[in-house]
Design a protein around this motif. Structure first.
Motif, short mmCIF file in Angstrom:
data_model
loop_
_atom_site.label_atom_id
_atom_site.label_comp_id
_atom_site.label_asym_id
_atom_site.label_seq_id
_atom_site.Cartn_x
_atom_site.Cartn_y
_atom_site.Cartn_z
N SER A 228 -2.08 59.19 27.72
CA SER A 228 -3.52 58.98 27.47
C SER A 228 -4.68 59.10 28.23
O SER A 228 -5.92 59.33 27.61
CB SER A 228 -3.51 57.27 26.99
N ALA B 181 -0.24 53.85 14.17
CA ALA B 181 -1.28 54.18 15.14
C ALA B 181 -1.14 55.67 15.56
O ALA B 181 -2.18 56.48 15.66
CB ALA B 181 -1.54 53.49 16.45
N ALA B 182 0.20 56.01 15.36
CA ALA B 182 0.42 57.56 15.95
C ALA B 182 0.40 58.42 14.37
O ALA B 182 0.82 59.69 14.59
CB ALA B 182 1.41 57.71 16.68
N VAL C 202 3.02 60.42 20.32
CA VAL C 202 2.41 61.69 20.34
C VAL C 202 2.97 62.47 21.26
O VAL C 202 3.16 63.87 21.04
CB VAL C 202 0.83 61.61 20.39
N TRP D 188 -8.26 53.80 22.54
CA TRP D 188 -8.03 54.33 20.94
C TRP D 188 -9.22 55.31 20.33
O TRP D 188 -8.51 55.97 19.26
CB TRP D 188 -8.32 52.64 20.07
N ALA E 141 1.72 54.31 20.78
CA ALA E 141 1.38 55.39 19.94
C ALA E 141 1.10 56.70 20.76
O ALA E 141 1.46 57.76 20.37
CB ALA E 141 -0.05 55.10 19.35
N TYR E 142 0.39 56.71 22.08
CA TYR E 142 0.20 57.66 23.00
C TYR E 142 1.63 58.21 23.23
O TYR E 142 2.04 59.56 23.37
CB TYR E 142 -0.40 57.43 24.10
N GLN F 53 -1.26 50.51 21.95
CA GLN F 53 -1.70 51.91 22.22
C GLN F 53 -0.98 52.78 23.03
O GLN F 53 -0.94 53.98 22.88
CB GLN F 53 -2.98 51.42 23.01
N LEU G 104 -6.96 58.88 19.78
CA LEU G 104 -5.98 58.84 18.59
C LEU G 104 -6.67 59.05 17.39
O LEU G 104 -7.44 58.40 16.88
CB LEU G 104 -5.15 57.51 18.60
N ASP G 105 -6.10 60.08 16.73
CA ASP G 105 -6.58 60.30 15.18
C ASP G 105 -5.63 59.47 14.26
O ASP G 105 -4.49 59.78 13.93
CB ASP G 105 -6.17 61.89 14.93
N VAL G 106 -6.32 58.57 14.02
CA VAL G 106 -5.92 57.47 13.04
C VAL G 106 -5.92 58.03 11.70
O VAL G 106 -6.89 58.72 11.21
CB VAL G 106 -6.48 56.10 13.27
#
Length: 569
Positions: free
Chosen positions: A185, A115-116, A86, A190, A82-83, A79, A193-195
């Protein structure tokens, strides 16, 4: 699999209290139909963190900085990853390059880039600087994550780069990247996040080895990755008690989707930076390893290592990347490995066929059984039926060859686990998809039981006196000679027959001294061995002992180089 007790993850790697209850994805804020959710392989890791939060998920032992992570901690790190992407401006569809050996960073990237909503672009660490630069440019990568050992490969690339020291310590630039993602974040988790909601969106971009030209980028989808991972877990019989040892590089065809197969199965994973045979055998005997994947050249090294011994419990050895010889399969079985032969390409997410064990094999000799296991077999779970075809030049249709084990055609397939396209190469895509099927380029025969057996790559067939000789079939028989460790066969010009087979042989280290200073006698001995097993036109005319066989960056023997060498003789 025990954790490494003295390792403490960075504070940002520790999830907030009660995190396991909020491990769900926000599919871009879309309201989905009640009977549908997009197939996304990221779901596997989050489920594992919910169901087995304290189970060891990832262990990285053979390094100055050994460490391990539970599923819950690993999910938090993914996680953060992913952030972090972003925050650095990565948006849906952006390519993110990863250049690393098997290690926590590349394992994180398999999940964190998805995830991103990015596209994981794995680059082979064994390529030259020029090849890496080409892939970076062709793919249009917006960010590079690179292991410190290989940072020189991207020194001239004008792309934002994160370097990893592979230490797990707070002062590691990669750990700083993860910590930065956690702070960015603001504990939105989770759900912040726009999955990706489109399961047909790209997930990975892997480049072929490019032995006959520039490497091509193989674009694969979330849906295909999900289905291929489930198929690999099922076909390999992986579960929560499995321990998967990473010998296959994760950068090679996205590790045949085993990064997601292992999380789907709740299996523990052990990452090794290099193929170190003493370390491999240590983990076979001490770490509870149950599964691994490797090309035949690595399997040969395993069974012939001085520490090789009969296993106390069976380990599933999944073989692909090149056709294994019956001799190798027999040696694996003798040591107690359960050899599972699968076949596939980068364009098919790795394996899409398997040689399925039959009850009737039990009555066969080891050699007879091994020869059947060496076939590529039948289609995988989640894969469409395979065909062996010839192209009708008059109407352009694909015509099945007879299932007689003799007629030769090309393996084709279609369906769930075929690539989406060659990236930015519509002409190559069109050619590969001729007739509505993906063309493998592998020549095969189709047996009466529906199984297929590769006889050669189309460019490797030897035409001798009008007869077609399979270099793979010749290699199968030559490898059964007790003094042969590895062998590769190519065509060499012959005044009378047009072409004849030439064998390049690497001798078994324990038997090489027998033939020291007697190469002609070994050649005669190997030819006599071949004559008892092969038709005359397929027997090697020339035999050359070599110290090493040239190989691609993914371990495949470079027959192009051997053909050049043969042409000069």
């Amino acid at each position: 699999m025990d954790s490494i007790s003295n390792f403490i993850p960075t504070p940002e790697s520790i999830p907030p209290a009660r995190t396991a209850r909020s491990l769900s994805l926000n599919f871009s804020g879309k309201q989905l139909a009640v009977n549908y959710h997009p197939l996304n392989p990221l779901l596997f890791l989050l489920k594992a963190a919910r169901v087995y939060p304290d189970k060891v998920a990832l262990v990285h032992p053979e390094t100055p900085y050994p460490r391990s992570f539970t599923f819950l901690v690993w999910a938090q790190r993914v996680q953060n990853f992913a952030y972090g992407l972003v925050k650095r401006g990565i948006r849906a569809g952006d390519r993110v390059a990863v250049i690393a050996p098997n290690s926590p960073m590349i394992a994180d990237a398999c999940h964190g880039i998805i995830a991103a909503r990015g596209v994981a672009t794995f680059i082979n660490i064994r390529l030259t600087t020029a090849e890496v630069e080409y892939i970076i440019e062709h793919s249009g990568c917006k960010l590079i994550l690179v292991d410190r050992e290989f940072a020189g490969l991207v020194k001239n690339c004008m792309v934002d780069t994160v370097v990893c020291d592979d230490s797990g310590h707070a002062n590691d630039p990669y750990e700083a990247f993860l910590s930065d993602g956690r702070r960015y974040s603001r504990e939105r988790g989770w759900g912040g996040l726009d999955v990706e909601v489109d399961e047909n969106a790209p997930a990975t971009l892997c480049y072929t080895s490019g032995t006959t030209g520039r490497p091509k980028g193989v674009l694969c989808t979330l849906r295909g990755t999900y289905l291929a991972a489930v198929a690999n877990a099922f076909e390999g019989q992986m579960n929560k008690d499995s321990v998967y040892l990473w010998l296959l590089p994760m950068f090679h065809a996205a590790g045949w989707t085993y990064p997601w197969a292992a999380t789907f199965a709740f299996s523990s994973q052990v990452t090794l930076r290099t193929v170190d045979y003493p370390a491999i055998w240590k983990h076979f005997t001490q770490s509870g390893v149950t599964h691994y994947c490797a090309a035949p050249t690595v399997q040969i090294g395993i069974v012939n290592d001085p520490q090789a011994r009969a296993l106390q419990r069976s380990i599933t050895a999944i073989i692909a990347g090149a056709a294994p010889t019956a001799s190798l399969l027999g040696k694996l079985e003798e040591k107690g490995f359960k050899a599972v032969h699968v076949y596939g390409l980068t364009e098919t997410y790795g394996p899409f066929t398997k040689s399925y064990e039959q009850d009737s094999w039990r009555s066969l000799t080891l050699e007879g059984r091994s020869k059947i296991i060496a076939r590529q077999g039948h289609n995988f779970a989640n894969a469409e039926d395979i065909r062996v075809v010839q192209l009708d030049l008059q109407d352009g249709k694909l015509v099945d060859v007879p299932q007689d084990g003799k007629a030769v055609g090309e393996i084709v397939t279609r369906g769930n686990i075929v690539m989406q396209e060659y990236f930015h190469d519509p002409e190559a895509t069109r050619k590969a998809f001729t007739g509505g099927y993906f063309h493998s380029g592998d020549l095969a025969v189709w047996h009466a039981d529906g199984s297929v057996a590769v006889v050669d790559r189309s460019k490797d067939i030897i035409i001798s006196g009008g007869e077609n000789a399979s270099s793979l079939a010749i290699e199968q028989e030559l490898s059964s000679h007790p003094d042969v460790l590895e062998v590769s066969v190519v065509a060499r010009q012959h005044l009378k027959w047009g072409e004849r087979a030439m064998a390049f042989v690497k001798l078994h280290p324990e038997r090489a001294s027998r033939w020291a200073d007697r190469p002609e006698e070994f050649a005669a001995d190997l030819k006599a061995h071949a004559k008892s097993r092969l038709p005359g036109f397929a027997c090697p005319e020339w035999v050359l002992i070599v110290n090493e066989l040239p190989k691609t960056s993914t371990g495949k023997i470079l027959k192009t180089e051997l053909r050049k060498r043969a042409a000069k003789l």
